[in-house]
Design an enzyme around this catalytic site. Structure first.
Site, mmCIF file in Angstrom:
data_model
loop_
_atom_site.group_PDB
_atom_site.id
_atom_site.type_symbol
_atom_site.label_atom_id
_atom_site.label_comp_id
_atom_site.label_asym_id
_atom_site.label_seq_id
_atom_site.Cartn_x
_atom_site.Cartn_y
_atom_site.Cartn_z
ATOM 1 N N ASP A 206 -2.956 9.651 0.660
ATOM 2 C CA ASP A 206 -2.627 8.323 1.193
ATOM 3 C C ASP A 206 -1.487 7.699 0.385
ATOM 4 O O ASP A 206 -0.990 6.623 0.736
ATOM 5 C CB ASP A 206 -3.861 7.419 1.269
ATOM 6 N N GLU B 219 -7.931 11.314 -12.103
ATOM 7 C CA GLU B 219 -6.618 10.659 -12.209
ATOM 8 C C GLU B 219 -6.583 9.724 -13.412
ATOM 9 O O GLU B 219 -7.459 8.878 -13.582
ATOM 10 C CB GLU B 219 -6.295 9.886 -10.919
HETATM 11 O O1 KIV Z 1 -2.799 10.056 -2.444
HETATM 12 C C1 KIV Z 1 -2.517 10.919 -3.287
HETATM 13 O O2 KIV Z 1 -1.402 11.456 -3.304
HETATM 14 C C2 KIV Z 1 -3.535 11.290 -4.253
HETATM 15 C C3 KIV Z 1 -3.117 12.140 -5.400
HETATM 16 C C4 KIV Z 1 -2.328 11.382 -6.351
HETATM 17 C C5 KIV Z 1 -4.267 12.819 -6.029
HETATM 18 O O3 KIV Z 1 -4.641 10.881 -4.143
#
Ligand code: KIV
Length: 274
Positions: free
Chosen positions: A49, A186
Protein backbone atom coordinates in the site's frame (compact mmCIF):
# COMPACT_ATOMS: atom_id res chain seq x y z
CA UNK A 1 -1.95 -18.38 -17.28
CA UNK A 2 -1.28 -22.02 -18.23
CA UNK A 3 -1.18 -24.81 -15.67
CA UNK A 4 2.55 -25.26 -16.33
CA UNK A 5 3.30 -21.61 -15.67
CA UNK A 6 1.17 -21.74 -12.54
CA UNK A 7 3.24 -24.63 -11.19
CA UNK A 8 6.40 -22.52 -11.41
CA UNK A 9 4.93 -19.86 -9.15
CA UNK A 10 6.31 -19.93 -5.61
CA UNK A 11 3.74 -20.53 -2.91
CA UNK A 12 3.67 -19.53 0.75
CA UNK A 13 4.93 -23.00 1.74
CA UNK A 14 8.02 -22.47 -0.46
CA UNK A 15 8.73 -19.22 1.40
CA UNK A 16 8.37 -20.98 4.79
CA UNK A 17 10.77 -23.71 3.61
CA UNK A 18 13.46 -21.09 2.93
CA UNK A 19 13.84 -20.29 6.65
CA UNK A 20 17.31 -21.22 7.83
CA UNK A 21 18.35 -22.19 4.30
CA UNK A 22 18.33 -19.21 1.95
CA UNK A 23 17.38 -15.57 2.43
CA UNK A 24 13.95 -14.55 1.14
CA UNK A 25 14.38 -11.73 -1.40
CA UNK A 26 11.43 -9.38 -1.65
CA UNK A 27 10.66 -6.06 -3.32
CA UNK A 28 7.49 -4.09 -3.91
CA UNK A 29 6.08 -3.54 -7.40
CA UNK A 30 3.05 -1.64 -8.62
CA UNK A 31 3.18 -1.95 -12.43
CA UNK A 32 3.68 -4.69 -15.02
CA UNK A 33 7.12 -3.63 -16.35
CA UNK A 34 8.57 -3.27 -12.86
CA UNK A 35 7.00 -6.58 -11.79
CA UNK A 36 8.76 -8.26 -14.74
CA UNK A 37 12.10 -6.88 -13.56
CA UNK A 38 11.49 -7.87 -9.93
CA UNK A 39 10.30 -11.34 -10.92
CA UNK A 40 13.73 -12.20 -12.34
CA UNK A 41 15.42 -11.69 -8.97
CA UNK A 42 12.83 -11.92 -6.21
CA UNK A 43 11.10 -14.76 -4.40
CA UNK A 44 8.22 -12.58 -3.27
CA UNK A 45 6.81 -9.45 -4.87
CA UNK A 46 4.66 -7.27 -2.65
CA UNK A 47 1.96 -5.00 -4.03
CA UNK A 48 2.41 -2.70 -1.07
CA UNK A 49 0.00 0.00 0.00
CA UNK A 50 3.12 2.17 -0.20
CA UNK A 51 1.77 2.60 -3.75
CA UNK A 52 -0.36 5.42 -2.37
CA UNK A 53 2.67 7.48 -1.36
CA UNK A 54 5.08 6.33 -4.05
CA UNK A 55 2.88 6.51 -7.17
CA UNK A 56 -0.15 8.56 -6.13
CA UNK A 57 1.49 11.29 -4.05
CA UNK A 58 -0.60 10.64 -0.93
CA UNK A 59 0.84 11.88 2.40
CA UNK A 60 0.45 8.44 4.04
CA UNK A 61 -0.94 4.98 3.24
CA UNK A 62 -4.26 5.78 4.95
CA UNK A 63 -5.96 7.00 1.76
CA UNK A 64 -5.27 3.83 -0.22
CA UNK A 65 -8.45 2.06 -1.36
CA UNK A 66 -9.40 -1.48 -2.34
CA UNK A 67 -9.85 -0.25 -5.92
CA UNK A 68 -6.27 1.11 -6.03
CA UNK A 69 -4.89 -2.16 -4.67
CA UNK A 70 -6.89 -4.21 -7.17
CA UNK A 71 -5.81 -2.09 -10.15
CA UNK A 72 -2.13 -2.27 -9.22
CA UNK A 73 -2.41 -5.92 -8.21
CA UNK A 74 -3.79 -6.82 -11.62
CA UNK A 75 -0.93 -4.93 -13.30
CA UNK A 76 1.70 -6.68 -11.16
CA UNK A 77 0.09 -10.07 -11.71
CA UNK A 78 0.57 -9.69 -15.47
CA UNK A 79 4.31 -9.28 -14.93
CA UNK A 80 5.03 -12.23 -12.66
CA UNK A 81 5.93 -15.77 -13.68
CA UNK A 82 7.82 -17.15 -10.67
CA UNK A 83 7.63 -14.91 -7.61
CA UNK A 84 4.88 -15.22 -5.03
CA UNK A 85 2.62 -12.19 -5.28
CA UNK A 86 1.45 -10.79 -1.94
CA UNK A 87 -1.00 -7.91 -1.83
CA UNK A 88 -1.52 -5.46 1.02
CA UNK A 89 -4.93 -5.11 2.62
CA UNK A 90 -5.54 -1.35 2.71
CA UNK A 91 -6.39 0.61 5.85
CA UNK A 92 -10.01 0.05 6.87
CA UNK A 93 -10.47 -3.15 4.87
CA UNK A 94 -9.83 -5.68 7.67
CA UNK A 95 -9.71 -4.11 11.13
CA UNK A 96 -13.43 -4.49 11.94
CA UNK A 97 -13.12 -8.24 12.32
CA UNK A 98 -12.57 -11.59 10.64
CA UNK A 99 -15.69 -11.48 8.43
CA UNK A 100 -14.85 -8.07 6.95
CA UNK A 101 -11.23 -9.18 6.47
CA UNK A 102 -12.28 -12.40 4.75
CA UNK A 103 -14.58 -10.61 2.28
CA UNK A 104 -11.94 -8.10 1.26
CA UNK A 105 -9.02 -10.57 1.24
CA UNK A 106 -10.99 -12.98 -0.95
CA UNK A 107 -11.83 -10.12 -3.34
CA UNK A 108 -8.18 -9.01 -3.53
CA UNK A 109 -7.03 -12.54 -4.32
CA UNK A 110 -9.84 -13.34 -6.76
CA UNK A 111 -9.52 -10.11 -8.74
CA UNK A 112 -5.70 -9.90 -8.86
CA UNK A 113 -4.46 -13.49 -8.74
CA UNK A 114 -2.33 -12.73 -5.66
CA UNK A 115 -1.18 -15.80 -3.74
CA UNK A 116 -1.46 -14.17 -0.31
CA UNK A 117 -2.43 -10.99 1.50
CA UNK A 118 -0.48 -8.90 3.99
CA UNK A 119 -2.03 -7.08 6.91
CA UNK A 120 -0.64 -4.96 9.70
CA UNK A 121 -0.91 -5.63 13.41
CA UNK A 122 0.24 -7.92 16.20
CA UNK A 123 -1.56 -10.01 18.83
CA UNK A 124 -4.89 -8.18 18.32
CA UNK A 125 -4.93 -9.33 14.68
CA UNK A 126 -4.15 -12.99 15.50
CA UNK A 127 -7.83 -14.12 15.54
CA UNK A 128 -8.36 -12.50 12.12
CA UNK A 129 -5.22 -14.16 10.71
CA UNK A 130 -6.33 -17.56 12.04
CA UNK A 131 -9.80 -17.03 10.50
CA UNK A 132 -8.33 -16.19 7.07
CA UNK A 133 -5.77 -19.00 7.05
CA UNK A 134 -8.42 -21.56 8.07
CA UNK A 135 -10.45 -20.45 5.03
CA UNK A 136 -7.69 -20.69 2.43
CA UNK A 137 -6.15 -17.23 2.55
CA UNK A 138 -2.40 -17.22 3.25
CA UNK A 139 -1.39 -14.23 5.36
CA UNK A 140 1.88 -12.38 5.70
CA UNK A 141 1.85 -10.43 8.94
CA UNK A 142 3.47 -7.02 9.49
CA UNK A 143 4.59 -5.85 12.94
CA UNK A 144 6.90 -3.19 14.33
CA UNK A 145 6.37 0.09 12.54
CA UNK A 146 2.94 -0.38 10.98
CA UNK A 147 2.45 2.71 8.77
CA UNK A 148 -1.35 2.43 8.76
CA UNK A 149 -1.18 3.18 12.53
CA UNK A 150 1.07 6.22 12.13
CA UNK A 151 -1.43 8.40 13.98
CA UNK A 152 -1.59 6.20 17.08
CA UNK A 153 2.14 5.38 16.97
CA UNK A 154 2.95 9.09 16.88
CA UNK A 155 5.12 9.00 13.77
CA UNK A 156 7.39 6.72 11.78
CA UNK A 157 9.79 5.97 14.63
CA UNK A 158 11.76 2.83 15.54
CA UNK A 159 9.57 0.30 17.38
CA UNK A 160 10.41 -2.19 20.12
CA UNK A 161 13.15 -0.32 21.96
CA UNK A 162 13.48 -0.96 25.71
CA UNK A 163 10.44 -2.37 27.48
CA UNK A 164 8.44 -2.40 24.21
CA UNK A 165 10.70 -5.16 22.88
CA UNK A 166 8.88 -7.86 24.87
CA UNK A 167 5.51 -6.78 23.51
CA UNK A 168 6.82 -6.83 19.96
CA UNK A 169 8.23 -10.32 20.46
CA UNK A 170 4.80 -11.43 21.75
CA UNK A 171 3.12 -9.80 18.74
CA UNK A 172 5.35 -11.70 16.30
CA UNK A 173 4.80 -14.96 18.17
CA UNK A 174 1.02 -14.43 18.21
CA UNK A 175 0.75 -13.79 14.45
CA UNK A 176 3.08 -16.70 13.64
CA UNK A 177 1.07 -19.04 15.89
CA UNK A 178 -2.11 -17.81 14.23
CA UNK A 179 -0.79 -19.17 10.94
CA UNK A 180 1.02 -16.30 9.20
CA UNK A 181 3.51 -17.79 6.72
CA UNK A 182 5.98 -14.89 7.15
CA UNK A 183 6.28 -11.81 9.34
CA UNK A 184 7.47 -8.42 8.11
CA UNK A 185 9.47 -6.58 10.79
CA UNK A 186 9.62 -2.88 10.00
CA UNK A 187 11.99 -0.45 11.74
CA UNK A 188 12.87 -2.76 14.61
CA UNK A 189 16.29 -2.83 16.38
CA UNK A 190 18.53 -5.47 14.80
CA UNK A 191 19.10 -7.46 18.03
CA UNK A 192 15.39 -7.69 18.77
CA UNK A 193 14.69 -8.74 15.16
CA UNK A 194 17.24 -11.54 15.53
CA UNK A 195 15.56 -12.72 18.77
CA UNK A 196 12.16 -12.67 17.07
CA UNK A 197 13.53 -14.67 14.14
CA UNK A 198 14.88 -17.30 16.56
CA UNK A 199 11.55 -17.48 18.40
CA UNK A 200 9.21 -18.12 15.47
CA UNK A 201 9.08 -20.95 12.93
CA UNK A 202 8.30 -18.82 9.88
CA UNK A 203 10.60 -16.36 8.08
CA UNK A 204 11.03 -12.81 9.29
CA UNK A 205 11.28 -10.36 6.42
CA UNK A 206 13.01 -7.20 7.54
CA UNK A 207 12.82 -3.60 6.41
CA UNK A 208 15.04 -1.57 8.67
CA UNK A 209 15.37 -4.59 10.97
CA UNK A 210 19.00 -5.62 10.47
CA UNK A 211 20.83 -8.41 8.71
CA UNK A 212 19.67 -11.29 10.92
CA UNK A 213 16.19 -11.43 9.42
CA UNK A 214 15.35 -14.44 7.24
CA UNK A 215 14.73 -12.13 4.31
CA UNK A 216 14.65 -8.49 3.30
CA UNK A 217 12.12 -6.23 1.62
CA UNK A 218 12.48 -2.72 0.22
CA UNK A 219 10.14 -0.39 -1.61
CA UNK A 220 11.47 -0.60 -5.17
CA UNK A 221 11.13 3.11 -5.91
CA UNK A 222 13.26 3.84 -2.80
CA UNK A 223 16.11 1.51 -3.76
CA UNK A 224 16.10 2.74 -7.37
CA UNK A 225 16.22 6.40 -6.31
CA UNK A 226 12.86 7.15 -7.95
CA UNK A 227 11.00 8.20 -4.79
CA UNK A 228 12.78 11.20 -3.35
CA UNK A 229 10.30 12.82 -0.98
CA UNK A 230 12.20 11.37 1.98
CA UNK A 231 14.89 8.77 2.49
CA UNK A 232 14.73 6.51 5.55
CA UNK A 233 18.08 5.37 6.99
CA UNK A 234 17.31 1.74 6.10
CA UNK A 235 17.08 2.44 2.37
CA UNK A 236 20.16 1.65 0.33
CA UNK A 237 20.09 3.28 -3.09
CA UNK A 238 21.17 0.72 -5.69
CA UNK A 239 20.58 3.17 -8.55
CA UNK A 240 19.81 6.86 -9.06
CA UNK A 241 17.04 6.54 -11.62
CA UNK A 242 15.27 9.70 -10.42
CA UNK A 243 18.36 11.79 -11.20
CA UNK A 244 18.87 9.97 -14.52
CA UNK A 245 15.23 10.59 -15.48
CA UNK A 246 15.44 14.30 -14.57
CA UNK A 247 18.58 14.63 -16.72
CA UNK A 248 16.91 12.86 -19.67
CA UNK A 249 13.80 15.08 -19.43
CA UNK A 250 15.92 18.25 -19.25
CA UNK A 251 17.91 17.14 -22.32
CA UNK A 252 14.68 16.40 -24.24
CA UNK A 253 13.26 19.83 -23.37
CA UNK A 254 16.48 21.57 -24.44
CA UNK A 255 16.56 19.68 -27.76
CA UNK A 256 12.90 20.48 -28.55
CA UNK A 257 13.50 24.17 -27.79
CA UNK A 258 16.66 24.19 -29.93
CA UNK A 259 14.94 22.38 -32.85
CA UNK A 260 17.31 19.41 -32.54
CA UNK A 261 14.53 16.88 -31.80
CA UNK A 262 13.05 15.17 -33.74
CA UNK A 263 15.85 14.45 -36.21
CA UNK A 264 15.38 12.80 -39.61
CA UNK A 265 15.83 9.36 -38.00
CA UNK A 266 12.70 9.98 -35.89
CA UNK A 267 10.62 11.37 -38.79
CA UNK A 268 8.71 9.84 -41.73
CA UNK A 269 9.46 10.61 -45.35
CA UNK A 270 6.59 11.93 -47.54
CA UNK A 271 7.27 9.34 -50.26
CA UNK A 272 8.15 5.67 -49.73
CA UNK A 273 10.89 4.53 -52.16
CA UNK A 274 9.51 1.99 -54.69
O1 KIV B 1 3.50 -1.12 1.65
C1 KIV B 1 4.66 -1.56 1.63
O2 KIV B 1 5.41 -1.33 0.68
C2 KIV B 1 5.11 -2.36 2.75
C3 KIV B 1 6.56 -2.68 2.84
C4 KIV B 1 7.33 -1.51 3.21
C5 KIV B 1 6.82 -3.84 3.71
O3 KIV B 1 4.34 -2.70 3.59
Amino acid sequence: MSATAEQRRLMPADIVAMKGRVPVVCLTAYTTPVARIADRACDLVLVGDSVGMVLHGLPSTLGVTMEMMILHGQAVGRGLARALMVIDMPFGSYEEGPAQAFGNAARLMAETGAGAVKLEGGAHMAPTIAFLVARGIPVMAHVGLTPQSVNTLGGYRVQGRGADGGRLLEDAQAVAQAGAFAVVLEKVPAGLAARIGAAIAVPTVGIGAGAECDGQVLVIDDMLGLFQDFRPKFVKRYAELGAAAAEAVAQYAAEVRAGRFPGPEHSFADEVAP
